[in-house]
Motif scaffolding. Sequence first.
Motif, PDB file in Angstrom:
ATOM      1  N   GLU A 113      36.775  52.204  40.180  1.00 47.29           N
ATOM      2  CA  GLU A 113      38.149  52.008  40.617  1.00 47.29           C
ATOM      3  C   GLU A 113      39.065  52.472  39.490  1.00 47.29           C
ATOM      4  O   GLU A 113      38.648  52.634  38.349  1.00 47.29           O
ATOM      5  CB  GLU A 113      38.399  50.532  40.937  1.00 47.29           C
ATOM      6  N   SER A 114      40.293  52.696  39.836  1.00 46.54           N
ATOM      7  CA  SER A 114      41.257  53.112  38.827  1.00 46.54           C
ATOM      8  C   SER A 114      41.664  51.901  37.991  1.00 46.54           C
ATOM      9  O   SER A 114      42.151  50.895  38.521  1.00 46.54           O
ATOM     10  CB  SER A 114      42.489  53.731  39.501  1.00 46.54           C
ATOM     11  N   VAL A 115      41.425  51.997  36.693  1.00 43.95           N
ATOM     12  CA  VAL A 115      41.742  50.903  35.770  1.00 43.95           C
ATOM     13  C   VAL A 115      43.089  51.216  35.125  1.00 43.95           C
ATOM     14  O   VAL A 115      43.209  52.135  34.316  1.00 43.95           O
ATOM     15  CB  VAL A 115      40.651  50.766  34.693  1.00 43.95           C
TER      16      VAL A 115
ATOM     17  N   MET B 200      46.615  46.615  31.155  1.00 50.23           N
ATOM     18  CA  MET B 200      45.454  46.174  30.379  1.00 50.23           C
ATOM     19  C   MET B 200      45.837  45.996  28.910  1.00 50.23           C
ATOM     20  O   MET B 200      45.494  44.983  28.277  1.00 50.23           O
ATOM     21  CB  MET B 200      44.321  47.195  30.509  1.00 50.23           C
TER      22      MET B 200
ATOM     23  N   ASP C   4      44.899  56.619  32.781  1.00 55.13           N
ATOM     24  CA  ASP C   4      44.105  55.469  33.167  1.00 55.13           C
ATOM     25  C   ASP C   4      42.626  55.822  33.088  1.00 55.13           C
ATOM     26  O   ASP C   4      42.259  56.973  32.836  1.00 55.13           O
ATOM     27  CB  ASP C   4      44.474  55.016  34.582  1.00 55.13           C
TER      28      ASP C   4
ATOM     29  N   SER D 184      35.289  49.638  36.110  1.00 52.94           N
ATOM     30  CA  SER D 184      35.518  48.264  36.545  1.00 52.94           C
ATOM     31  C   SER D 184      36.569  47.619  35.647  1.00 52.94           C
ATOM     32  O   SER D 184      36.374  47.496  34.437  1.00 52.94           O
ATOM     33  CB  SER D 184      34.209  47.461  36.483  1.00 52.94           C
ATOM     34  N   THR D 185      37.679  47.203  36.255  1.00 53.98           N
ATOM     35  CA  THR D 185      38.749  46.569  35.476  1.00 53.98           C
ATOM     36  C   THR D 185      38.259  45.295  34.797  1.00 53.98           C
ATOM     37  O   THR D 185      38.543  45.052  33.614  1.00 53.98           O
ATOM     38  CB  THR D 185      39.941  46.256  36.394  1.00 53.98           C
ATOM     39  N   LYS D 186      37.507  44.489  35.535  1.00 57.96           N
ATOM     40  CA  LYS D 186      37.029  43.215  34.997  1.00 57.96           C
ATOM     41  C   LYS D 186      36.102  43.430  33.806  1.00 57.96           C
ATOM     42  O   LYS D 186      36.243  42.780  32.751  1.00 57.96           O
ATOM     43  CB  LYS D 186      36.299  42.438  36.090  1.00 57.96           C
TER      44      LYS D 186
ATOM     45  N   HIS E  66      37.949  45.014  30.767  1.00 53.81           N
ATOM     46  CA  HIS E  66      38.775  43.993  30.107  1.00 53.81           C
ATOM     47  C   HIS E  66      37.914  43.075  29.256  1.00 53.81           C
ATOM     48  O   HIS E  66      38.287  42.697  28.135  1.00 53.81           O
ATOM     49  CB  HIS E  66      39.553  43.188  31.142  1.00 53.81           C
TER      50      HIS E  66
END
Length: 442
Positions: free
Chosen positions: A279-281, A286, A313, A317-319, A322
């Motif tokens: 996905e686009s992070v 962030m 960007d 995975s954003t999660k 992070h």
Amino acid sequence: MPRHIRSAWFKTLASLAMVLLLAVAAGSLLGQPWMAVALAAIAALAWHYWRLRRVLRRLTARQRWDTEEGAGVWNELDRLLFRNQVEMRVRKRRLLDMLRSYRAAAAALPDAVVVLDRNSQRVQWFNEAATTLLGLHHPGDLGQALAARLQPMPLAHWLAGGRNAEPILDVASPVDPAIRLNLRLIPYSADHWLLIARDVTKLLRLEQVRRDFVANVSHELRTPLTVVHGYLDMMDPEDFPGTGPMLEEMRKQSQRMAQLVEDLLTLSRLESQEHTEEESVAMRPMLDTLRREAEAHSQGRHQISVEDLAGVDLLGSTKELHSAFSNLVTNAVRYTPAGGSISVQFRPEETGVVLVVRDSGYGIPAHHLPRLTERFYRVSSSRSRESGGTGLGLSIVKHILSLHQARLEIQSEVGKGSTFACHFDADHVRRREAVPLTHAED
């Protein structure tokens, strides 16, 4: 020139001179000295030509050389050629013995070894283990294209990578899908490659058992720790005079144990993953989040700066990203004394982008750097306990970056701080979309 060769030359020249003198003497008696000398010279030349032709014929036929008794140049040449032939035969026998030994050693290896032609990628030689692990059979598979022969293994694109081909850590054997192989390609000469296939079935099974054990134990520890932590929170030091410091230490240790369990579960989940979300992070929010977390953890004790110089960007995975970035920022704050500085910089580089976390903390000795991402590895156990670290943070960062085909680079010097850089290739970079302005911003 050696003495014996000079002696042979002198004897040959002396013999020739003697023949010519005899020819002069005989010619003088007959009244035709020059005719006799000419005939003697022609005869000597014919004899030397015959010896030269004999040598060339024997060399061309590769005959076994024999020496003859004599002291002339041709006899010396025979002896030299005979000696060279013997030495070459001994050297050839030694090389053949070495080749047989190397082939026997390669044949005895438990790993499959396949020699490939670099240009055509066709099989030149393979050992017995290649029959067991890869299904190659002698002599039918000699000269065959390896990628076509080992279908359905995905080798064509991998072999095309040549020197830059990364090892394939886990792939099913074409003989038996239950056999898992590790493949490595080694360009060991200008014309040949060496393919090594290792059976890692037992290692992977043991690794899976270890992962399951860690995950199950961590999961089972979560509930009792939650209960213990809950009861500790319910206990008021005023109800138990003199137990305040003891209760505080118990709460601190139970929280640390709970964090350790959560990190173990996270690491176990990451190790079992083969791919991550794509996905686009959004990196702007962030970085804002990382700034707030660093400031909250620092409590005003450090100078913190966050710079967004890339303007792009990431894909992933954003999660998870992070979690990785937050681990690095938290570690920087944790291991930097009060008054120090922490900087976070997201900037472009030639092959993609890099997120750099730099601190002015204690620094890490050089001999510790290669092992920093190992589970539970600590540079200083006492300092880690005081700061509340679990020893799993950098291992989690390494696994997250690996799932994103990124790499972690660590530089540090004692007393001057540390730099942790997360390098992402161009395939994981996405152009940043413009954020629409709200009415309040207008």
